[in-house]
Design a protein around this motif. Structure first.
Motif, PDB file in Angstrom:
ATOM      1  N   THR A 122       0.968  -1.139  -0.012  1.00  0.00           N
ATOM      2  CA  THR A 122      -0.049   0.000  -0.072  1.00  0.00           C
ATOM      3  C   THR A 122       1.124   1.195   0.038  1.00  0.00           C
ATOM      4  O   THR A 122       2.149   1.176   0.355  1.00  0.00           O
ATOM      5  CB  THR A 122      -0.832  -0.032   1.201  1.00  0.00           C
ATOM      6  OG1 THR A 122      -0.097   0.133   2.376  1.00  0.00           O
ATOM      7  CG2 THR A 122      -1.770  -1.314   1.688  1.00  0.00           C
TER       8      THR A 122
ATOM      9  N   ASN B 277       1.599   3.344   2.119  1.00  0.00           N
ATOM     10  CA  ASN B 277       2.376   3.690   3.312  1.00  0.00           C
ATOM     11  C   ASN B 277       3.572   2.405   3.679  1.00  0.00           C
ATOM     12  O   ASN B 277       4.678   2.665   4.235  1.00  0.00           O
ATOM     13  CB  ASN B 277       1.457   3.411   4.739  1.00  0.00           C
ATOM     14  CG  ASN B 277       0.545   4.871   4.873  1.00  0.00           C
ATOM     15  OD1 ASN B 277       1.269   6.078   4.767  1.00  0.00           O
ATOM     16  ND2 ASN B 277      -0.523   4.784   4.910  1.00  0.00           N
TER      17      ASN B 277
ATOM     18  N   LYS C 157       6.432   3.296   1.006  1.00  0.00           N
ATOM     19  CA  LYS C 157       7.322   4.408   1.475  1.00  0.00           C
ATOM     20  C   LYS C 157       8.664   3.847   1.920  1.00  0.00           C
ATOM     21  O   LYS C 157       9.609   4.238   1.555  1.00  0.00           O
ATOM     22  CB  LYS C 157       6.781   5.363   2.701  1.00  0.00           C
ATOM     23  CG  LYS C 157       5.625   5.859   2.242  1.00  0.00           C
ATOM     24  CD  LYS C 157       5.089   6.654   3.556  1.00  0.00           C
ATOM     25  CE  LYS C 157       4.029   7.436   3.432  1.00  0.00           C
ATOM     26  NZ  LYS C 157       3.304   7.932   4.734  1.00  0.00           N
TER      27      LYS C 157
ATOM     28  N   GLN D 176      -3.068  -7.582  10.771  1.00  0.00           N
ATOM     29  CA  GLN D 176      -2.765  -6.474  11.504  1.00  0.00           C
ATOM     30  C   GLN D 176      -3.376  -6.599  12.883  1.00  0.00           C
ATOM     31  O   GLN D 176      -3.075  -5.734  13.899  1.00  0.00           O
ATOM     32  CB  GLN D 176      -3.130  -5.092  10.990  1.00  0.00           C
ATOM     33  CG  GLN D 176      -4.544  -4.755  10.939  1.00  0.00           C
ATOM     34  CD  GLN D 176      -5.117  -5.571   9.613  1.00  0.00           C
ATOM     35  OE1 GLN D 176      -5.014  -6.554   9.178  1.00  0.00           O
ATOM     36  NE2 GLN D 176      -6.223  -4.970   9.132  1.00  0.00           N
TER      37      GLN D 176
ATOM     38  N   GLU E 290       4.479   3.854  12.556  1.00  0.00           N
ATOM     39  CA  GLU E 290       4.389   5.160  11.662  1.00  0.00           C
ATOM     40  C   GLU E 290       5.374   5.445  10.816  1.00  0.00           C
ATOM     41  O   GLU E 290       6.516   5.398  11.027  1.00  0.00           O
ATOM     42  CB  GLU E 290       4.342   6.016  12.923  1.00  0.00           C
ATOM     43  CG  GLU E 290       2.967   6.390  13.528  1.00  0.00           C
ATOM     44  CD  GLU E 290       1.790   6.714  12.759  1.00  0.00           C
ATOM     45  OE1 GLU E 290       1.911   7.637  11.613  1.00  0.00           O
ATOM     46  OE2 GLU E 290       0.735   6.337  12.915  1.00  0.00           O
ATOM     47  N   SER E 291       4.909   5.187   9.505  1.00  0.00           N
ATOM     48  CA  SER E 291       5.886   5.259   8.431  1.00  0.00           C
ATOM     49  C   SER E 291       6.989   6.576   8.430  1.00  0.00           C
ATOM     50  O   SER E 291       7.921   6.441   8.063  1.00  0.00           O
ATOM     51  CB  SER E 291       5.188   5.376   7.072  1.00  0.00           C
ATOM     52  OG  SER E 291       4.267   6.475   6.813  1.00  0.00           O
TER      53      SER E 291
HETATM   54  N1  LIG Z   1      -0.189   6.973   9.867  1.00  0.00           N
HETATM   55  C1  LIG Z   1       0.187   5.721   9.501  1.00  0.00           C
HETATM   56  C2  LIG Z   1      -0.883   5.249   8.729  1.00  0.00           C
HETATM   57  C3  LIG Z   1      -0.841   3.722   8.312  1.00  0.00           C
HETATM   58  C4  LIG Z   1      -2.007   3.173   7.684  1.00  0.00           C
HETATM   59  O1  LIG Z   1      -2.947   3.627   7.291  1.00  0.00           O
HETATM   60  N2  LIG Z   1      -1.648   1.838   7.104  1.00  0.00           N
HETATM   61  C5  LIG Z   1      -2.875   1.021   6.535  1.00  0.00           C
HETATM   62  C6  LIG Z   1      -2.332   0.567   5.071  1.00  0.00           C
HETATM   63  S1  LIG Z   1      -1.812   1.895   4.173  1.00  0.00           S
HETATM   64  C7  LIG Z   1      -3.244  -0.078   7.269  1.00  0.00           C
HETATM   65  O2  LIG Z   1      -2.254  -0.923   7.906  1.00  0.00           O
HETATM   66  N3  LIG Z   1      -4.403  -0.364   7.371  1.00  0.00           N
HETATM   67  C8  LIG Z   1      -4.615  -1.666   8.074  1.00  0.00           C
HETATM   68  C9  LIG Z   1      -6.032  -1.158   8.898  1.00  0.00           C
HETATM   69  O3  LIG Z   1      -6.969  -0.258   8.568  1.00  0.00           O
HETATM   70  O4  LIG Z   1      -6.372  -2.170   9.960  1.00  0.00           O
HETATM   71  C10 LIG Z   1       1.763   5.358   8.817  1.00  0.00           C
HETATM   72  O5  LIG Z   1       1.905   6.577   7.738  1.00  0.00           O
HETATM   73  O6  LIG Z   1       2.395   4.587   9.083  1.00  0.00           O
END
Ligand SMILES: N[C@@H](CCC(=O)N[C@@H](CS)C(=O)NCC(=O)O)C(=O)O
Length: 230
Positions: free
Chosen positions: A9, A11, A14, A38, A70-71
């Protein structure tokens, strides 16, 4: 060795791109967020917000392991560890961090909502679609203006560009046309052509879902499963 817990995805990309750019040794571990990985208790120990990406560096500060989620924090950590893509000189460093935080606080969350309401919401809510599509367009234009007289977001190619680029790959799903923002388009194409970026966006690509989320995946990501724990 750095263990990377991730999924293909924006994030996740990155971190894949950063690692490809700086060449730090790492192992990729797939966390299938559509299958609910997750919420695995072992993953939650290192990522309490049940989101990818997360890392564990066995050789952290002082030689002891360190876990990070946190990315943005991970990008800063990896850049500092590698001594690349985040300048040491204070003015250049804060300029880079400023654009990295702009991505973390604005670009990611808002484009994510545009994506959600345009593509995943069970019903088309006109107000929400307009609100987030307009906000996405506004952010694209902020970036376009920034890039009018410079090649990259902050000085040389940096962690700020790496954070922002993956979110703009889905521009069509966010209701945006890159031809409307020519400076951004030029920047986007320059970054997309970097060999490390080409490799980074291919990490776990074979696991990428085809044709949208199933109802079961939507339930995990957006339904009761997502809110059961907190
Ligand atoms: N602010 C976080 C956002 C991370 C994020 O939203 N990850 C999503 C994928 S892009 C995720 O793991 N979603 C799983 C879920 O919503 O349960 C970062 O930058 O690491």
């Amino acid at each position: 060795m750095i263990d990377v817990y991730t999924w293909p995805t924006p994030n996740g990309h990155k971190i894949h791109i950063m690692l490809e750019e700086v060449g730090l040794a790492h192992t990729i571990h797939a966390i299938d967020i559509g299958a609910g990985d997750q919420f695995n208790p072992d993953f939650l120990v290192i990522s309490p917000n049940n989101r990818i990406p997360a890392i564990v560096d066995q050789d952290g500060p002082g030689g002891a392991p360190i876990a990070l989620f946190e990315s943005g924090a991970i990008l800063i950590y990896l850049a500092e560890k590698a001594g690349q893509l985040l300048p040491a000189e204070p003015r250049a460093r804060y300029e880079t961090l400023q654009w990295l935080m702009f991505q973390m606080g604005g670009v990611g969350p808002m484009l994510g909502q545009a994506h959600h309401f345009r593509n995943y919401a069970p019903e088309q809510i006109e107000y929400a679609v307009n609100r987030y599509t307009n906000e996405a367009g506004r952010l694209y234009r902020v970036i376009d203006k920034r890039l009018a007289d410079r090649e990259y977001l902050a000085g040389d190619y940096s962690s700020a560009d790496i954070a922002t680029f993956p979110w703009l790959r889905s521009h069509e799903n966010q209701g945006q046309d890159l031809d409307d923002t020519p400076n951004l388009k030029r920047w986007f194409e320059t970054i997309a052509a970097r060999p490390a970026v080409e490799r980074g966006v291919e990490v776990l690509a074979d696991r990428r879902r085809k044709g949208g989320f199933s109802d079961a995946q939507k339930e995990i990501l957006f339904g009761a499963t997502q809110f059961a724990r907190h």
